[in-house]
Write an enzyme that holds these catalytic residues in place. Structure first.
Site, PDB file in Angstrom:
ATOM      1  CE  LYS A   1      13.770 -30.723 -58.413  1.00  0.00           C
ATOM      2  NZ  LYS A   1      14.754 -31.442 -59.112  1.00  0.00           N
TER       3      LYS A   1
ATOM      4  CD  GLU B   1      21.724 -31.035 -43.395  1.00  0.00           C
ATOM      5  OE1 GLU B   1      23.071 -31.154 -43.468  1.00  0.00           O
ATOM      6  OE2 GLU B   1      21.316 -31.233 -42.582  1.00  0.00           O
TER       7      GLU B   1
ATOM      8  CB  CYS C   1      27.487 -34.286 -48.326  1.00  0.00           C
ATOM      9  SG  CYS C   1      26.512 -35.245 -47.274  1.00  0.00           S
TER      10      CYS C   1
ATOM     11  CD  GLU D   1      30.931 -31.370 -52.398  1.00  0.00           C
ATOM     12  OE1 GLU D   1      30.138 -30.482 -53.070  1.00  0.00           O
ATOM     13  OE2 GLU D   1      30.459 -31.716 -51.455  1.00  0.00           O
TER      14      GLU D   1
END
Ligand code: NAD
Length: 498
Positions: free
Chosen positions: A192, A267, A301, A397
């Site tokens: 996906k 992750e 990331c 973040e």
């Protein structure tokens, strides 16, 4: 030249038009069962590139059934490992011969500079696939001596039907990190892709069919998280879930997988520290720390989003970091620029809100901080100094082009502060002192430590988050464990009484 730049953008649009705008299920391109579509937006100008099929639970069910049948009945898990490897090598060759198309689509969809898509996203993806194609015939168990007239051995068998969900920041590369090890081990996959960036996956699907990957082995769904991703993670027919994305959604994905007792690798996000010792070549490290954060517009990331600089060189470092940021060209990613637009309106607003909060909370905005132009999601490269650990920009973040510069005085202090985060994805150490390097390398609680470099990725080296940055590792030999199950076999030898 201007004409070749215009040609690249036009070529990208033409290539996108020729893609199948559908779901790849059981080797065929099909519309969503309810006919729903959604627009894919060009981040340069907010125009619709094309309308993609919006998968729902019904389509997920079809894809899982196709993958199940391909696993249970099809040739893929049973074919010789060499042949499976050869098919994947063929796909890699096809990707390579379509490199330019893949790069154009990635830039159109994601907004990253074409030079970056050409030099990083596409070749790294091909390399990753070749790395795992090479593993296909090297996956084997052990023989174990046991008591009695018997022996035992282990088989490393594929897990089965694998559900994989990926984000938009490196669409092709994240797809490859997921599907390459899964397919090499003989699993069947439902991928996906992120709703913002399906284009390269659609071309990848076409190439996979051309390479001879059998129907149902690689199914590709476009669509949204709640409508397509959630039913996929909670489907009883899925044997393993692998997710890359935000920590927030990862927590939810992990719960869905756990409810079905399915293994799940995650992750997730990060707030990675870069630590700069006082003995470094400042000009060189300023550049490396810059790209450690601004690469892919900060939408990485592993972005080095907390830069800790030794007090002795702090002022000089800040001045030079600002000068480097001010030199960067921001603009249409099909032209000669360092940064293109952010991915979408949501990300743009999030980043602008963080910049505002940095100013309110008392950090010093040294450069940038504004939107560029009135259409598209362009943000100036932004540098804050005097960032403290408890500010939002120092903790959260941001996932954007916002560099946070912080001062430290001692190793003990910087170790404590670097580890004072819920995240633990990556880290960078810049020093010429081997004792400092060794001490920090061991003290930092994160899945990757880069020493005197940053953002280096090799298919052979594992990558994974500690703490809230994830569970499990991808890449390298380690990732084979995600996609195989160990079967123990005891076999009696000559004595029937055993
Ligand atoms: P996101 O979590 O919003 O979305 C990621 C994917 O999850 C998308 O495909 C999305 O459609 C899907 N999704 C959303 N809601 C879902 C739900 N309820 N159920 C199932 N699937 C759902 O993340 P994003 O904004 O696309 O990506 C940015 C994040 O990804 C950042 O936090 C970044 O750090 C992280 N990331 C991590 C790595 C890594 O290797 N650790 C790599 C790249 C990105």
């Amino acid at each position: 030249s201007l004409s070749s730049e215009l040609t690249s953008a036009a070529q990208a649009s033409a290539t996108a038009c020729h893609l199948p705008h559908k779901l790849l299920i059981n080797g065929a391109w099909v519309d969503a069962s309810d006919g729903e579509t959604f627009p894919i937006i060009d981040p340069r100008n907010e125009q619709t590139i094309l309308n993609a099929a919006s998968a729902s639970a019904v389509d997920v069910d079809k894809a899982v059934n196709a993958a199940r049948e391909a696993f249970d009945e099809g040739p893929w898990p049973k074919m010789s490992a060499k042949e499976r490897g050869r098919t994947l090598f063929k796909l890699a060759d096809l990707m390579e011969s379509h490199s330019e198309k893949l790069a154009l689509l990635e830039t159109l969809d994601n907004g990253k500079p074409l030079s970056v898509a050409r030099a990083a996203d596409v070749p790294l993806s091909v390399d990753h696939l070749r790395y795992y194609a090479g593993w296909a015939d090297k996956i084997h168990g052990k023989t174990i001596s046991v008591d009695g007239p018997a022996w035992a051995y282990t088989l490393h068998e594929p897990v089965g039907v694998v559900a994989q969900i990926i984000p938009w920041n490196f669409p092709l590369l994240m797809a490859m990190w997921k599907i390459a090890p899964a397919l090499a081990c003989g699993n069947t996959v439902i991928l996906k892709v992120a709703e913002q960036t399906p284009l390269t996956a659609l071309l990848l699907g076409q190439l996979a069919l051309e390479a001879g990957i059998p129907p149902g082995v690689l199914n590709i769904l476009t669509g949204f998280g709640p409508q397509a991703g959630a039913p996929l993670c909670s489907h009883r027919g899925v044997d393993k879930v692998a997710f890359t994305g935000s920590t927030e959604v990862g927590r939810y994905v992990g719960k869905m997988a756990a409810a079905n007792l399915k293994p799940c690798t995650l992750e997730l996000g990060g707030k990675s520290p870069i630590i700069v010792d006082k003995d470094v070549d400042i000009d060189d490290v300023v550049l490396k720390a810059h790209s450690g954060l601004f690469f892919n517009h900060g939408q990485c990331c592993a972005a080095g989003s907390r830069t800790f600089i030794h007090a002795d060189i702090y002022d000089e470092f800040v001045e030079k970091a600002v000068a480097v940021a001010q030199k960067q060209k921001v603009g249409d990613p099909f032209t000669d620029v360092n940064l293109g637009p952010l991915i979408d309106a949501e990300q743009f607003n999030k980043v602008m809100n963080y910049i505002a909060s940095g100013e309110v909370e008392g950090a010093v905005l040294r450069t940038g901080g504004r939107r560029l132009g009135s259409e598209g999601f362009y943000v100036e490269p932004t540098v804050f100094s005097d960032v403290s650990d408890n500010m939002s920009i120092g903790r959260d973040e941001i996932f954007g082009p916002v560099q946070c510069l912080m001062k430290f005085h001692s190793l003990e202090e910087v170790i404590r502060r670097a580890n004072d985060t819920h995240y633990g994805l990556a880290s960078g150490i810049f020093s010429n002192n081997v004792h400092t390097i060794n001490k920090l390398t061991r003290a930092i609680r994160a899945g990757t430590v880069w020493v005197n470099c940053y953002n280096v990725y090799d298919a052979a080296v594992p990558f994974g988050g500690w703490k809230d940055s994830g569970i499990g590792v991808e890449k390298g030999e380690y990732a084979l464990q995600n996609y195989t199950k160990v079967k123990a076999v005891y076999q009696r030898l000559e004595d029937p009484a055993w």
